[in-house]
Design an enzyme around this catalytic site. Sequence first.
Site, PDB file in Angstrom:
ATOM      1  N   ASP A  33       0.817  -1.220   0.000  1.00 38.52           N
ATOM      2  CA  ASP A  33       0.000   0.000   0.000  1.00 38.52           C
ATOM      3  C   ASP A  33       0.846   1.264   0.000  1.00 38.52           C
ATOM      4  O   ASP A  33       0.344   2.353   0.268  1.00 38.52           O
ATOM      5  CB  ASP A  33      -0.896   0.018   1.255  1.00 38.52           C
ATOM      6  CG  ASP A  33      -2.049  -0.952   1.114  1.00 38.52           C
ATOM      7  OD1 ASP A  33      -2.395  -1.285  -0.040  1.00 38.52           O
ATOM      8  OD2 ASP A  33      -2.589  -1.369   2.152  1.00 38.52           O
ATOM      9  N   HIS A 219      27.527   6.830 -12.056  1.00 37.78           N
ATOM     10  CA  HIS A 219      26.240   6.942 -11.354  1.00 37.78           C
ATOM     11  C   HIS A 219      26.216   6.051 -10.121  1.00 37.78           C
ATOM     12  O   HIS A 219      25.244   5.349  -9.857  1.00 37.78           O
ATOM     13  CB  HIS A 219      25.076   6.617 -12.301  1.00 37.78           C
ATOM     14  CG  HIS A 219      24.837   7.701 -13.302  1.00 37.78           C
ATOM     15  ND1 HIS A 219      24.090   7.533 -14.435  1.00 37.78           N
ATOM     16  CD2 HIS A 219      25.264   8.985 -13.340  1.00 37.78           C
ATOM     17  CE1 HIS A 219      24.064   8.665 -15.136  1.00 37.78           C
ATOM     18  NE2 HIS A 219      24.776   9.556 -14.491  1.00 37.78           N
ATOM     19  N   ASP A 236      28.274  14.248  -5.204  1.00 41.88           N
ATOM     20  CA  ASP A 236      27.421  14.925  -6.188  1.00 41.88           C
ATOM     21  C   ASP A 236      26.014  14.913  -5.607  1.00 41.88           C
ATOM     22  O   ASP A 236      25.359  13.871  -5.573  1.00 41.88           O
ATOM     23  CB  ASP A 236      27.495  14.159  -7.521  1.00 41.88           C
ATOM     24  CG  ASP A 236      26.707  14.842  -8.644  1.00 41.88           C
ATOM     25  OD1 ASP A 236      25.875  15.725  -8.350  1.00 41.88           O
ATOM     26  OD2 ASP A 236      26.930  14.469  -9.810  1.00 41.88           O
ATOM     27  N   ASP A 247      22.584  21.260  -8.783  1.00 42.14           N
ATOM     28  CA  ASP A 247      23.372  20.075  -9.129  1.00 42.14           C
ATOM     29  C   ASP A 247      24.834  20.431  -8.862  1.00 42.14           C
ATOM     30  O   ASP A 247      25.450  21.127  -9.664  1.00 42.14           O
ATOM     31  CB  ASP A 247      23.119  19.751 -10.612  1.00 42.14           C
ATOM     32  CG  ASP A 247      23.762  18.451 -11.050  1.00 42.14           C
ATOM     33  OD1 ASP A 247      24.362  17.758 -10.202  1.00 42.14           O
ATOM     34  OD2 ASP A 247      23.679  18.130 -12.246  1.00 42.14           O
ATOM     35  N   HIS A 319      32.286  11.879 -20.083  1.00 45.07           N
ATOM     36  CA  HIS A 319      30.957  12.516 -20.144  1.00 45.07           C
ATOM     37  C   HIS A 319      31.096  13.956 -20.641  1.00 45.07           C
ATOM     38  O   HIS A 319      32.197  14.457 -20.842  1.00 45.07           O
ATOM     39  CB  HIS A 319      30.244  12.455 -18.790  1.00 45.07           C
ATOM     40  CG  HIS A 319      30.977  13.107 -17.645  1.00 45.07           C
ATOM     41  ND1 HIS A 319      31.025  14.472 -17.471  1.00 45.07           N
ATOM     42  CD2 HIS A 319      31.695  12.577 -16.620  1.00 45.07           C
ATOM     43  CE1 HIS A 319      31.714  14.748 -16.378  1.00 45.07           C
ATOM     44  NE2 HIS A 319      32.148  13.620 -15.848  1.00 45.07           N
ATOM     45  N   HIS A 323      25.092  20.478 -18.714  1.00 46.18           N
ATOM     46  CA  HIS A 323      23.733  20.278 -19.221  1.00 46.18           C
ATOM     47  C   HIS A 323      22.854  21.410 -18.715  1.00 46.18           C
ATOM     48  O   HIS A 323      23.183  22.069 -17.728  1.00 46.18           O
ATOM     49  CB  HIS A 323      23.182  18.919 -18.775  1.00 46.18           C
ATOM     50  CG  HIS A 323      23.303  18.668 -17.287  1.00 46.18           C
ATOM     51  ND1 HIS A 323      22.415  19.172 -16.383  1.00 46.18           N
ATOM     52  CD2 HIS A 323      24.235  17.998 -16.554  1.00 46.18           C
ATOM     53  CE1 HIS A 323      22.769  18.801 -15.162  1.00 46.18           C
ATOM     54  NE2 HIS A 323      23.884  18.101 -15.230  1.00 46.18           N
ATOM     55  N   HIS A 330      18.471  17.318 -15.543  1.00 46.16           N
ATOM     56  CA  HIS A 330      18.922  17.423 -16.936  1.00 46.16           C
ATOM     57  C   HIS A 330      17.764  18.080 -17.672  1.00 46.16           C
ATOM     58  O   HIS A 330      16.852  17.412 -18.148  1.00 46.16           O
ATOM     59  CB  HIS A 330      19.254  16.056 -17.534  1.00 46.16           C
ATOM     60  CG  HIS A 330      20.479  15.446 -16.907  1.00 46.16           C
ATOM     61  ND1 HIS A 330      20.886  14.165 -17.150  1.00 46.16           N
ATOM     62  CD2 HIS A 330      21.382  15.948 -16.040  1.00 46.16           C
ATOM     63  CE1 HIS A 330      21.995  13.902 -16.468  1.00 46.16           C
ATOM     64  NE2 HIS A 330      22.307  14.975 -15.770  1.00 46.16           N
ATOM     65  N   GLU A 353      30.846  20.839 -15.309  1.00 42.13           N
ATOM     66  CA  GLU A 353      31.262  19.735 -14.451  1.00 42.13           C
ATOM     67  C   GLU A 353      32.278  18.792 -15.102  1.00 42.13           C
ATOM     68  O   GLU A 353      32.004  17.615 -15.287  1.00 42.13           O
ATOM     69  CB  GLU A 353      30.036  18.941 -14.017  1.00 42.13           C
ATOM     70  CG  GLU A 353      29.094  18.539 -15.170  1.00 42.13           C
ATOM     71  CD  GLU A 353      27.940  17.664 -14.686  1.00 42.13           C
ATOM     72  OE1 GLU A 353      28.212  16.705 -13.945  1.00 42.13           O
ATOM     73  OE2 GLU A 353      26.793  17.943 -15.055  1.00 42.13           O
ATOM     74  N   TYR A 357      38.665  10.391 -14.286  1.00 42.26           N
ATOM     75  CA  TYR A 357      38.374   9.173 -13.535  1.00 42.26           C
ATOM     76  C   TYR A 357      39.415   8.112 -13.879  1.00 42.26           C
ATOM     77  O   TYR A 357      39.467   7.640 -15.016  1.00 42.26           O
ATOM     78  CB  TYR A 357      36.961   8.672 -13.868  1.00 42.26           C
ATOM     79  CG  TYR A 357      35.933   9.784 -13.767  1.00 42.26           C
ATOM     80  CD1 TYR A 357      35.333  10.098 -12.551  1.00 42.26           C
ATOM     81  CD2 TYR A 357      35.613  10.561 -14.891  1.00 42.26           C
ATOM     82  CE1 TYR A 357      34.419  11.145 -12.446  1.00 42.26           C
ATOM     83  CE2 TYR A 357      34.706  11.610 -14.804  1.00 42.26           C
ATOM     84  CZ  TYR A 357      34.117  11.904 -13.590  1.00 42.26           C
ATOM     85  OH  TYR A 357      33.238  12.946 -13.500  1.00 42.26           O
ATOM     86  N   ARG A 374      35.547  15.194  -9.859  1.00 39.05           N
ATOM     87  CA  ARG A 374      34.632  16.020 -10.645  1.00 39.05           C
ATOM     88  C   ARG A 374      34.322  17.257  -9.817  1.00 39.05           C
ATOM     89  O   ARG A 374      34.202  17.169  -8.593  1.00 39.05           O
ATOM     90  CB  ARG A 374      33.336  15.265 -10.984  1.00 39.05           C
ATOM     91  CG  ARG A 374      32.329  16.108 -11.772  1.00 39.05           C
ATOM     92  CD  ARG A 374      31.183  15.297 -12.412  1.00 39.05           C
ATOM     93  NE  ARG A 374      30.284  14.684 -11.465  1.00 39.05           N
ATOM     94  CZ  ARG A 374      30.260  13.395 -11.153  1.00 39.05           C
ATOM     95  NH1 ARG A 374      31.105  12.551 -11.730  1.00 39.05           N
ATOM     96  NH2 ARG A 374      29.399  12.915 -10.277  1.00 39.05           N
ATOM     97  N   GLU A 376      31.633  20.540  -9.959  1.00 33.90           N
ATOM     98  CA  GLU A 376      30.439  20.976 -10.690  1.00 33.90           C
ATOM     99  C   GLU A 376      29.784  22.174 -10.022  1.00 33.90           C
ATOM    100  O   GLU A 376      29.511  22.158  -8.830  1.00 33.90           O
ATOM    101  CB  GLU A 376      29.427  19.822 -10.745  1.00 33.90           C
ATOM    102  CG  GLU A 376      28.104  20.207 -11.398  1.00 33.90           C
ATOM    103  CD  GLU A 376      27.153  19.021 -11.547  1.00 33.90           C
ATOM    104  OE1 GLU A 376      27.206  18.108 -10.697  1.00 33.90           O
ATOM    105  OE2 GLU A 376      26.366  19.021 -12.508  1.00 33.90           O
TER     106      GLU A 376
HETATM  107 MN   LIG Z   1      25.195  17.512 -13.398  1.00 37.22          MN
END
Ligand SMILES: [Mn+2]
Length: 405
Positions: A33, A219, A236, A247, A319, A323, A330, A353, A357, A374, A376
Site C-alpha cells: 500500500d 552513477h 554529487d 546540481d 561525459h 547540461h 537534466h 562539471e 576518472y 569532478r 560541478e
Molecule cells: Mn550535473
Amino acid sequence: MIHQKRRQELLRKLERNAIVIVSTNSEQKRNGDVNYPFRPDSNFWYLTGFTEPDAVAVISKDNYAIFLRPKDQKKEIWDGERLGIEIAPEELLANKAYPIESFFDEIKILINKDKIVYFDDSSTNIINKSIISSLNSSFEPLKPYLSEMRLLKDQDEINKMQLSAQYSAETHMMVMKTVKPGMYEYQVAAIFDSEFTRRNSRHAYPPIVAGGNNACVLHYIENNKKLNDGDLLLVDAGCEISGYASDVTRTFPINGSFNDAQREIYEIVLNAQKSAINCIKPGEKVNRPHEIACDIISKGLTKLGIIKDSSGLRDYYMHNTGHWLGLDVHDVGEYKTDDDYRCFEECMVMTVEPGIYIRKNDKIDSKYWGIGVRIEDDILVTADGYKILSNSVVKEIEDIEHIMN
Ligand SMILES: [Mn+2]
C-alpha cells in the site's frame, strides 16, 4: 499569476486556434500500500502551479479548463486534503474545473474540429497518445515550444534556482567540515537528507557519495562503503526548491590533505572547470565550455604521461561538461539548432562539471589509481557574462584543506 503569464506566453507562440493538453503524473506504487513520494510532471507544474497527482490542464485562447480529483472525505482522511472542484477555478485562475473522471467526455466537447491540439505523449502521464488520437483532431508536439520557454528562466525561477544552489552549496561545506576517515558513505548522504529536509526541500536526484575508486562509477548511488584514509571523496548532491534543481559536485581528501598525485589531477580538473565557466556569456557557443575543458584535461593528462595524446581523453573523461538545469536536473532545451550548436542567451542555466576518472589497476602509474575527480557548479547566464549560483562552497585546494583542518 506567474503561471497565467506562462500560459499566455505559450499560446502566443502557437497557432491562433491552438488547444494545449498537458497532464501530470499518477502516484507510483512502491510496494503493497506504499507509494513513492509524488513529484508532479515538470511541464504541468510550470504551466499550472498545481502539485496534486491525476490532473489535466486544457488551455486555449479563450478557455482554461482544469481536470482534477474531486473532494473525497474518506480518501482525504487517509491521504491528505485535496483542492477539489469547487475552489479550483479561483485558486488556479481557471475558467472551469471538472472531475478527472469526466475528462474523456468533456474533452470531446472542448476540442472541435478547427482546433490544433498540442500534446506530448509520456509514459508516466495519465493521458496517453492512444486516448488523445481517438479524438479525431490534428496534433502537433508541444515539447519544442515549452522546452524553449523553460530554457529561458524568468525571475521567479531564477530566485528559486539561486536558493536551491545556495542550500546545496552550504550543505557541501558542512559535509567537508564533517568527513573523517572511518565514516561510511551513507553517513555523508544522511547530512544531505537532514539539511535538505530541514530547509523544506528535497533531493533533486539520488546523491552520489563515492569514496576512492567508487568515484569512477559515474552513477554510483550505493553509498554504502567505508571512507578510507588517503582516498578522495566525490560528492554529487543537490536539492530542489519548488521543483527547481541544483546540481553540485565537490571532490576532496577524506583525511583533509591532498597527496601529490591527487593534487596533480585535481588541479587539472579545477583549471578546466574555471576556464570553461569563464567563457560563458551571451553569444558564445553552448559547447564552448566542453571544448575548453577537453583541451585542458587532454593537455594535463598528456603532460603527466597518463595519455599519449588527445585521442586517449575519452578513457578518463567520458561525459559531457554540462547540461541545462531547471525543473529537471537534466533540463529540457535543445543544444543545437539547424545542426550547429546554439549560443548562450541571458537567463539560461547550465552546469559546468568536468572530471577525470582513473580506475584501479589501470595500465598507468599506480599512484594515480582510484582517483576520481569532478567539480560541478550551476551557472546562470547574465547580460554581460555569468553568475555562479553555487559559489558558496569552496573548490580551491588551499580553501578545502583550510576548512577541513
Ligand atoms: Mn550535473
